[in-house]
Design an enzyme around this catalytic site. Sequence first.
Site, PDB file in Angstrom:
ATOM      1  N   SER A  87       0.843  -1.205   0.000  1.00  0.00           N
ATOM      2  CA  SER A  87       0.000   0.000   0.000  1.00  0.00           C
ATOM      3  C   SER A  87       0.869   1.242   0.000  1.00  0.00           C
ATOM      4  O   SER A  87       1.994   1.236   0.532  1.00  0.00           O
ATOM      5  CB  SER A  87      -0.859  -0.035   1.268  1.00  0.00           C
ATOM      6  OG  SER A  87      -1.411   1.226   1.523  1.00  0.00           O
ATOM      7  N   TYR A  92      -2.249  -1.192  10.969  1.00  0.00           N
ATOM      8  CA  TYR A  92      -2.480  -1.740   9.626  1.00  0.00           C
ATOM      9  C   TYR A  92      -1.292  -1.391   8.715  1.00  0.00           C
ATOM     10  O   TYR A  92      -0.732  -2.252   8.037  1.00  0.00           O
ATOM     11  CB  TYR A  92      -3.779  -1.180   9.022  1.00  0.00           C
ATOM     12  CG  TYR A  92      -3.805  -1.256   7.524  1.00  0.00           C
ATOM     13  CD1 TYR A  92      -4.028  -2.461   6.878  1.00  0.00           C
ATOM     14  CD2 TYR A  92      -3.558  -0.120   6.737  1.00  0.00           C
ATOM     15  CE1 TYR A  92      -4.000  -2.544   5.496  1.00  0.00           C
ATOM     16  CE2 TYR A  92      -3.533  -0.192   5.361  1.00  0.00           C
ATOM     17  CZ  TYR A  92      -3.754  -1.395   4.739  1.00  0.00           C
ATOM     18  OH  TYR A  92      -3.712  -1.474   3.377  1.00  0.00           O
ATOM     19  N   LYS A 141       1.845  -3.715   6.705  1.00  0.00           N
ATOM     20  CA  LYS A 141       2.288  -3.674   5.301  1.00  0.00           C
ATOM     21  C   LYS A 141       3.799  -3.444   5.238  1.00  0.00           C
ATOM     22  O   LYS A 141       4.504  -4.054   4.438  1.00  0.00           O
ATOM     23  CB  LYS A 141       1.536  -2.585   4.534  1.00  0.00           C
ATOM     24  CG  LYS A 141       0.071  -2.903   4.289  1.00  0.00           C
ATOM     25  CD  LYS A 141      -0.112  -4.134   3.413  1.00  0.00           C
ATOM     26  CE  LYS A 141      -1.553  -4.594   3.309  1.00  0.00           C
ATOM     27  NZ  LYS A 141      -1.715  -5.935   2.745  1.00  0.00           N
TER      28      LYS A 141
HETATM   29  C1  UD1 Z   1      -6.622   4.379   3.687  1.00  0.00           C
HETATM   30  C2  UD1 Z   1      -5.293   4.023   4.282  1.00  0.00           C
HETATM   31  C3  UD1 Z   1      -4.541   3.188   3.279  1.00  0.00           C
HETATM   32  C4  UD1 Z   1      -5.350   1.970   2.898  1.00  0.00           C
HETATM   33  C5  UD1 Z   1      -6.656   2.431   2.303  1.00  0.00           C
HETATM   34  C6  UD1 Z   1      -7.525   1.219   1.933  1.00  0.00           C
HETATM   35  C7  UD1 Z   1      -4.703   5.856   5.814  1.00  0.00           C
HETATM   36  C8  UD1 Z   1      -3.742   6.945   6.107  1.00  0.00           C
HETATM   37  N1  UD1 Z   1      -4.530   5.181   4.654  1.00  0.00           N
HETATM   38  O1  UD1 Z   1      -6.384   5.261   2.611  1.00  0.00           O
HETATM   39  O2  UD1 Z   1      -3.345   2.780   3.834  1.00  0.00           O
HETATM   40  O3  UD1 Z   1      -4.637   1.178   1.975  1.00  0.00           O
HETATM   41  O4  UD1 Z   1      -7.332   3.255   3.261  1.00  0.00           O
HETATM   42  O5  UD1 Z   1      -8.406   0.860   2.898  1.00  0.00           O
HETATM   43  O6  UD1 Z   1      -5.626   5.637   6.552  1.00  0.00           O
HETATM   44  N2  UD1 Z   1     -12.649  10.886   3.538  1.00  0.00           N
HETATM   45  C9  UD1 Z   1     -13.623  11.799   3.890  1.00  0.00           C
HETATM   46  N3  UD1 Z   1     -14.817  11.317   4.354  1.00  0.00           N
HETATM   47  C10 UD1 Z   1     -15.070   9.985   4.470  1.00  0.00           C
HETATM   48  C11 UD1 Z   1     -14.059   9.063   4.110  1.00  0.00           C
HETATM   49  C12 UD1 Z   1     -12.850   9.553   3.650  1.00  0.00           C
HETATM   50  O7  UD1 Z   1     -13.433  13.004   3.806  1.00  0.00           O
HETATM   51  O8  UD1 Z   1     -16.170   9.607   4.926  1.00  0.00           O
HETATM   52  C13 UD1 Z   1     -11.370  11.408   3.034  1.00  0.00           C
HETATM   53  C14 UD1 Z   1     -10.196  11.024   3.913  1.00  0.00           C
HETATM   54  O9  UD1 Z   1     -10.009  11.982   4.926  1.00  0.00           O
HETATM   55  C15 UD1 Z   1      -9.063  11.004   2.892  1.00  0.00           C
HETATM   56  C16 UD1 Z   1      -9.738  10.600   1.578  1.00  0.00           C
HETATM   57  O10 UD1 Z   1     -11.134  10.819   1.785  1.00  0.00           O
HETATM   58  O11 UD1 Z   1      -8.539  12.269   2.756  1.00  0.00           O
HETATM   59  C17 UD1 Z   1      -9.524   9.148   1.236  1.00  0.00           C
HETATM   60  O12 UD1 Z   1      -9.837   8.364   2.376  1.00  0.00           O
HETATM   61  P1  UD1 Z   1      -9.952   6.773   2.333  1.00  0.00           P
HETATM   62  O13 UD1 Z   1     -10.830   6.361   1.211  1.00  0.00           O
HETATM   63  O14 UD1 Z   1     -10.314   6.298   3.698  1.00  0.00           O
HETATM   64  O15 UD1 Z   1      -8.509   6.274   1.933  1.00  0.00           O
HETATM   65  P2  UD1 Z   1      -7.064   6.655   2.542  1.00  0.00           P
HETATM   66  O16 UD1 Z   1      -7.193   7.236   3.887  1.00  0.00           O
HETATM   67  O17 UD1 Z   1      -6.357   7.448   1.513  1.00  0.00           O
END
Ligand code: UD1
Length: 351
Positions: free
Chosen positions: A126, A151, A155
Site C-alpha cells: 500500500s 495496519y 504492510k
Molecule cells: C486508507 C489508508 C490506506 C489503505 C486504504 C484502503 C490511511 C492513512 N490510509 O487510505 O493505507 O490502503 O485506506 O483501505 O488511513 N474521507 C472523507 N470522508 C469519508 C471518508 C474519507 O473526507 O467519509 C477522506 C479522507 O479523509 C481522505 C480521503 O477521503 O482524505 C480518502 O480516504 P480513504 O478512502 O479512507 O482512503 P485513505 O485514507 O487514503
Amino acid sequence: MAKILVTGGCGYIGSHTIVDLIENGYDVVSIDDNSRSSEGILNGIEAITGKSVKNYKVDLCNYDETMAVFQENTDIVGIIHFAAYKAVGESVHFPLMYFENNLFSLINLLKCTQDFEVPYFVFSSSCTVYGTPQIIPVTEATATQPAESPYGATKQMGEQIIQDAARVGNTRYILLRYFNPVGAHPSISIGEMPLGRPANLVPAITQTAVGKIDKLTVFGSDYDTRDGSCMRDFIHVSDIAHAHTLAVEFLASKPEGPKLDTFNLGSGNGVTVFEAIKAFEKVSGQPLNYEVGERRTGDVEAIYADNKKAVEELGWQVRYNLDDMMRTAWAWEQKLLHQGALFDSQNSKLN
Ligand code: UD1
C-alpha cells in the site's frame, strides 16, 4: 494453463484480479476464509468469465490447512497474496489482532511458497508505507516513513519479511503498492462490499447518495492543497487488477530478473476529496449531501503516485478515468440497493 493461487479471492481487489487472470488465460484457485468477504462474489466472477473458480475456505493462519491446499495443487506457479485485514481505524483498536492475522498468514504462505518451490509471489502492499511524503509524486525510491497505524505497520513489516525471505530459494517476488482503488468491474457483476459503515471515501459517497448514510463528512478543509481538502490518487480497481496479471507475466518473462521488485500502482493524478465529490455529482446527476468536519487522525495531507516504473517495465496502462471510477462505483451501489430490496421483499413474503 498456468495455475495461480489468489488469496483473498472473494475480496474486492482479489475478485477483480481473478477475472483479469482468467481473461488472460490463467487457471485460478482461491483461498478465502470468507471472514470478511462473501463467497457469492464467485457467482459474479462466473457471470463475467464463464468459469467457476474453486475457493478453499481456509484460514491462512492455520499452517496445516494452508499446506494441504498446496499438496492438492502442486502445479501452482504463482501466488498473489491479497488476504489481510485492512481497516485502518480498527487496527488502532485491535493492533494485536492485525499483527497476528496479517503476519502469521503471510509467514505461513511464504513457508509454503518455499517448501513447494513456487516460482512467483506477488504481494498487496500500500502507499501507506510512504507515510506523509515530503515530495509528491512518490516514486518507488521515495523513503518510507513510520506507519500511521498498525495496519500500515503490517504492510511495512510484510514488505520487510518478504525482502528477507527473497534472499533464500529461487522464488521471485513483486511488491505492488496500491494507491486508492475504487470503482467496480465495468460489467457491474462484481464490486466492493464494505462491512458495516464504510471508512473509505468512494463507498461512503455512494452509500450517502442511496440514503444508507445520512450525510457524508469531509474530513478537514484546511489542508495546504488547492481547495483545502486532502489529495489522493484514485485508481480503478480493474486497472489495479490487470497490473497483477502483468506482474506475473513480467516475472515469467524475466527468469534472470531481480529476486524482488516494487511497483507503485496509482493513476499519477492527484485528486482532492472535493473534486472526487464533484466528479460523483456529475456522473450521477444528483447533488451529494455532505458537510465539512474535523480532520481524521492519521490522514496524510496529499499523496499521489509516480507510476512510470509500472508503465515502462510492466507495460501497464491506466484505462479508466475518474468519471469511469465514479460511474461504475455508482452503478454497483445501485445494484446492491436493488438486490437488498429484492431480499427484503422476499423476506417480507416469507413473513
Ligand atoms: C486508507 C489508508 C490506506 C489503505 C486504504 C484502503 C490511511 C492513512 N490510509 O487510505 O493505507 O490502503 O485506506 O483501505 O488511513 N474521507 C472523507 N470522508 C469519508 C471518508 C474519507 O473526507 O467519509 C477522506 C479522507 O479523509 C481522505 C480521503 O477521503 O482524505 C480518502 O480516504 P480513504 O478512502 O479512507 O482512503 P485513505 O485514507 O487514503
